[in-house]
Design a protein around this motif. Structure first.
Motif, PDB file in Angstrom:
ATOM      1  N   ILE A  68       0.889  -1.165   0.000  1.00 58.77           N
ATOM      2  CA  ILE A  68       0.000   0.000   0.000  1.00 58.77           C
ATOM      3  C   ILE A  68       0.925   1.213   0.000  1.00 58.77           C
ATOM      4  O   ILE A  68       1.801   1.318   0.859  1.00 58.77           O
ATOM      5  CB  ILE A  68      -0.913   0.039   1.244  1.00 58.77           C
ATOM      6  CG1 ILE A  68      -1.836  -1.179   1.289  1.00 58.77           C
ATOM      7  CG2 ILE A  68      -1.720   1.332   1.284  1.00 58.77           C
ATOM      8  CD1 ILE A  68      -2.651  -1.274   2.569  1.00 58.77           C
ATOM      9  N   ASP A  69       0.759   2.117  -0.964  1.00 62.58           N
ATOM     10  CA  ASP A  69       1.675   3.265  -1.004  1.00 62.58           C
ATOM     11  C   ASP A  69       1.389   4.232   0.142  1.00 62.58           C
ATOM     12  O   ASP A  69       0.370   4.143   0.823  1.00 62.58           O
ATOM     13  CB  ASP A  69       1.663   3.951  -2.373  1.00 62.58           C
ATOM     14  CG  ASP A  69       0.354   4.635  -2.725  1.00 62.58           C
ATOM     15  OD1 ASP A  69      -0.338   5.125  -1.810  1.00 62.58           O
ATOM     16  OD2 ASP A  69       0.030   4.708  -3.920  1.00 62.58           O
ATOM     17  N   GLY A  70       2.320   5.133   0.367  1.00 66.43           N
ATOM     18  CA  GLY A  70       2.204   6.071   1.475  1.00 66.43           C
ATOM     19  C   GLY A  70       1.034   7.023   1.366  1.00 66.43           C
ATOM     20  O   GLY A  70       0.469   7.452   2.364  1.00 66.43           O
ATOM     21  N   TRP A  71       0.643   7.346   0.132  1.00 67.99           N
ATOM     22  CA  TRP A  71      -0.511   8.226  -0.076  1.00 67.99           C
ATOM     23  C   TRP A  71      -1.773   7.555   0.494  1.00 67.99           C
ATOM     24  O   TRP A  71      -2.514   8.156   1.268  1.00 67.99           O
ATOM     25  CB  TRP A  71      -0.753   8.501  -1.565  1.00 67.99           C
ATOM     26  CG  TRP A  71       0.449   8.873  -2.371  1.00 67.99           C
ATOM     27  CD1 TRP A  71       1.206   8.036  -3.144  1.00 67.99           C
ATOM     28  CD2 TRP A  71       1.027  10.168  -2.515  1.00 67.99           C
ATOM     29  NE1 TRP A  71       2.211   8.735  -3.750  1.00 67.99           N
ATOM     30  CE2 TRP A  71       2.134  10.048  -3.388  1.00 67.99           C
ATOM     31  CE3 TRP A  71       0.718  11.414  -2.000  1.00 67.99           C
ATOM     32  CZ2 TRP A  71       2.919  11.120  -3.754  1.00 67.99           C
ATOM     33  CZ3 TRP A  71       1.512  12.489  -2.363  1.00 67.99           C
ATOM     34  CH2 TRP A  71       2.597  12.344  -3.222  1.00 67.99           C
ATOM     35  N   GLU A  72      -1.989   6.298   0.073  1.00 66.20           N
ATOM     36  CA  GLU A  72      -3.195   5.573   0.503  1.00 66.20           C
ATOM     37  C   GLU A  72      -3.124   5.229   1.983  1.00 66.20           C
ATOM     38  O   GLU A  72      -4.132   5.317   2.687  1.00 66.20           O
ATOM     39  CB  GLU A  72      -3.388   4.306  -0.341  1.00 66.20           C
ATOM     40  CG  GLU A  72      -4.654   3.545  -0.018  1.00 66.20           C
ATOM     41  CD  GLU A  72      -5.954   4.338  -0.251  1.00 66.20           C
ATOM     42  OE1 GLU A  72      -6.991   3.911   0.306  1.00 66.20           O
ATOM     43  OE2 GLU A  72      -5.949   5.355  -0.955  1.00 66.20           O
ATOM     44  N   ALA A  73      -1.953   4.826   2.466  1.00 65.63           N
ATOM     45  CA  ALA A  73      -1.821   4.521   3.891  1.00 65.63           C
ATOM     46  C   ALA A  73      -2.177   5.745   4.733  1.00 65.63           C
ATOM     47  O   ALA A  73      -2.886   5.634   5.735  1.00 65.63           O
ATOM     48  CB  ALA A  73      -0.398   4.044   4.201  1.00 65.63           C
ATOM     49  N   THR A  74      -1.727   6.914   4.308  1.00 65.45           N
ATOM     50  CA  THR A  74      -2.051   8.147   5.036  1.00 65.45           C
ATOM     51  C   THR A  74      -3.552   8.415   4.999  1.00 65.45           C
ATOM     52  O   THR A  74      -4.156   8.746   6.027  1.00 65.45           O
ATOM     53  CB  THR A  74      -1.273   9.340   4.453  1.00 65.45           C
ATOM     54  OG1 THR A  74       0.123   9.089   4.598  1.00 65.45           O
ATOM     55  CG2 THR A  74      -1.644  10.638   5.149  1.00 65.45           C
ATOM     56  N   ARG A  75      -4.172   8.263   3.830  1.00 64.18           N
ATOM     57  CA  ARG A  75      -5.630   8.466   3.743  1.00 64.18           C
ATOM     58  C   ARG A  75      -6.371   7.535   4.698  1.00 64.18           C
ATOM     59  O   ARG A  75      -7.305   7.956   5.393  1.00 64.18           O
ATOM     60  CB  ARG A  75      -6.117   8.243   2.312  1.00 64.18           C
ATOM     61  CG  ARG A  75      -5.898   9.427   1.400  1.00 64.18           C
ATOM     62  CD  ARG A  75      -6.617   9.274   0.063  1.00 64.18           C
ATOM     63  NE  ARG A  75      -5.927   8.376  -0.841  1.00 64.18           N
ATOM     64  CZ  ARG A  75      -4.912   8.715  -1.632  1.00 64.18           C
ATOM     65  NH1 ARG A  75      -4.464   9.954  -1.635  1.00 64.18           N
ATOM     66  NH2 ARG A  75      -4.359   7.830  -2.423  1.00 64.18           N
ATOM     67  N   LEU A  76      -5.947   6.277   4.760  1.00 59.36           N
ATOM     68  CA  LEU A  76      -6.600   5.301   5.640  1.00 59.36           C
ATOM     69  C   LEU A  76      -6.377   5.643   7.115  1.00 59.36           C
ATOM     70  O   LEU A  76      -7.300   5.516   7.929  1.00 59.36           O
ATOM     71  CB  LEU A  76      -6.102   3.887   5.331  1.00 59.36           C
ATOM     72  CG  LEU A  76      -6.516   3.351   3.965  1.00 59.36           C
ATOM     73  CD1 LEU A  76      -5.755   2.058   3.634  1.00 59.36           C
ATOM     74  CD2 LEU A  76      -8.019   3.115   3.894  1.00 59.36           C
ATOM     75  N   LEU A  77      -5.189   6.091   7.456  1.00 61.24           N
ATOM     76  CA  LEU A  77      -4.913   6.500   8.839  1.00 61.24           C
ATOM     77  C   LEU A  77      -5.791   7.681   9.247  1.00 61.24           C
ATOM     78  O   LEU A  77      -6.304   7.734  10.364  1.00 61.24           O
ATOM     79  CB  LEU A  77      -3.441   6.868   9.004  1.00 61.24           C
ATOM     80  CG  LEU A  77      -2.446   5.709   8.963  1.00 61.24           C
ATOM     81  CD1 LEU A  77      -1.027   6.235   8.810  1.00 61.24           C
ATOM     82  CD2 LEU A  77      -2.572   4.844  10.211  1.00 61.24           C
ATOM     83  N   LYS A  78      -5.945   8.644   8.343  1.00 62.31           N
ATOM     84  CA  LYS A  78      -6.705   9.849   8.665  1.00 62.31           C
ATOM     85  C   LYS A  78      -8.221   9.594   8.688  1.00 62.31           C
ATOM     86  O   LYS A  78      -8.967  10.354   9.300  1.00 62.31           O
ATOM     87  CB  LYS A  78      -6.369  10.974   7.674  1.00 62.31           C
ATOM     88  CG  LYS A  78      -4.934  11.470   7.821  1.00 62.31           C
ATOM     89  CD  LYS A  78      -4.650  12.016   9.217  1.00 62.31           C
ATOM     90  CE  LYS A  78      -3.274  12.600   9.334  1.00 62.31           C
ATOM     91  NZ  LYS A  78      -3.060  13.275  10.622  1.00 62.31           N
ATOM     92  N   LYS A  79      -8.674   8.509   8.061  1.00 62.39           N
ATOM     93  CA  LYS A  79     -10.103   8.169   8.090  1.00 62.39           C
ATOM     94  C   LYS A  79     -10.485   7.397   9.352  1.00 62.39           C
ATOM     95  O   LYS A  79     -11.660   7.341   9.707  1.00 62.39           O
ATOM     96  CB  LYS A  79     -10.468   7.316   6.870  1.00 62.39           C
ATOM     97  CG  LYS A  79     -10.564   8.086   5.594  1.00 62.39           C
ATOM     98  CD  LYS A  79     -10.962   7.159   4.457  1.00 62.39           C
ATOM     99  CE  LYS A  79     -10.979   7.907   3.141  1.00 62.39           C
ATOM    100  NZ  LYS A  79     -11.266   7.018   2.011  1.00 62.39           N
TER     101      LYS A  79
END
Length: 142
Positions: A68-79
């Motif tokens: 999972i790239d860092g962009w998507e991982a960050t989105r998931l963390l923030k959700k």
């Protein structure tokens, strides 16, 4: 005399996410030397797992990651309500302003362009931890 174990438990925990072993290790060693506790992850899925388990004080997130790239991982963390308030600092070799804007749009609280000086990275980590503490204080006060 202070208890070394007790002091270590109070030190901020930084989750370092980078698929390049050497970069991850150098960053971890420097931050440990500067008094932080450190956990590491080598891909986006491992970052999510460790963030949910450990609840670090701040996450250093490389954006170009496997699984999972860092962009998507960050989105998931923030959700996720368990991790949405954890500051995420993007670590990227993308120096273009558009890449920095994209990282912010994904939910990153700050962006640091690699390569960077360790002291500059430490300064940003401390800035984000202090900002998180201020927000928490304001929420308690209102």
């Amino acid at each position: 005399m202070s208890d070394p174990q007790g002091d270590a438990a109070l030190a901020p925990l930084v989750l370092i996410v980078d698929d390049i072993d050497h970069g991850r290790e150098i960053c971890a060693e420097y931050l440990e030397f500067r008094g932080f506790r450190v956990a590491t992850a080598a891909d986006g899925q491992e970052a999510l797992d460790k963030a949910f388990e450990l609840r670090p004080d701040v996450i250093l997130m490389d954006l170009s990651l496997p699984v999972i790239d860092g962009w998507e991982a960050t989105r998931l963390l923030k959700k996720d309500e368990r991790t949405r308030d954890i500051p995420v600092i993007a670590l990227t070799a993308h120096a273009l302003t558009s890449a920095h804007e994209r990282a912010k749009h994904a939910g990153c609280d700050a962006v640091v362009t690699k390569p960077c000086l360790p002291k500059d990275l430490e300064a940003e980590v401390r800035r984000q931890i202090e900002a998180k503490a201020r927000v928490a204080d304001e929420r308690r006060g209102s």
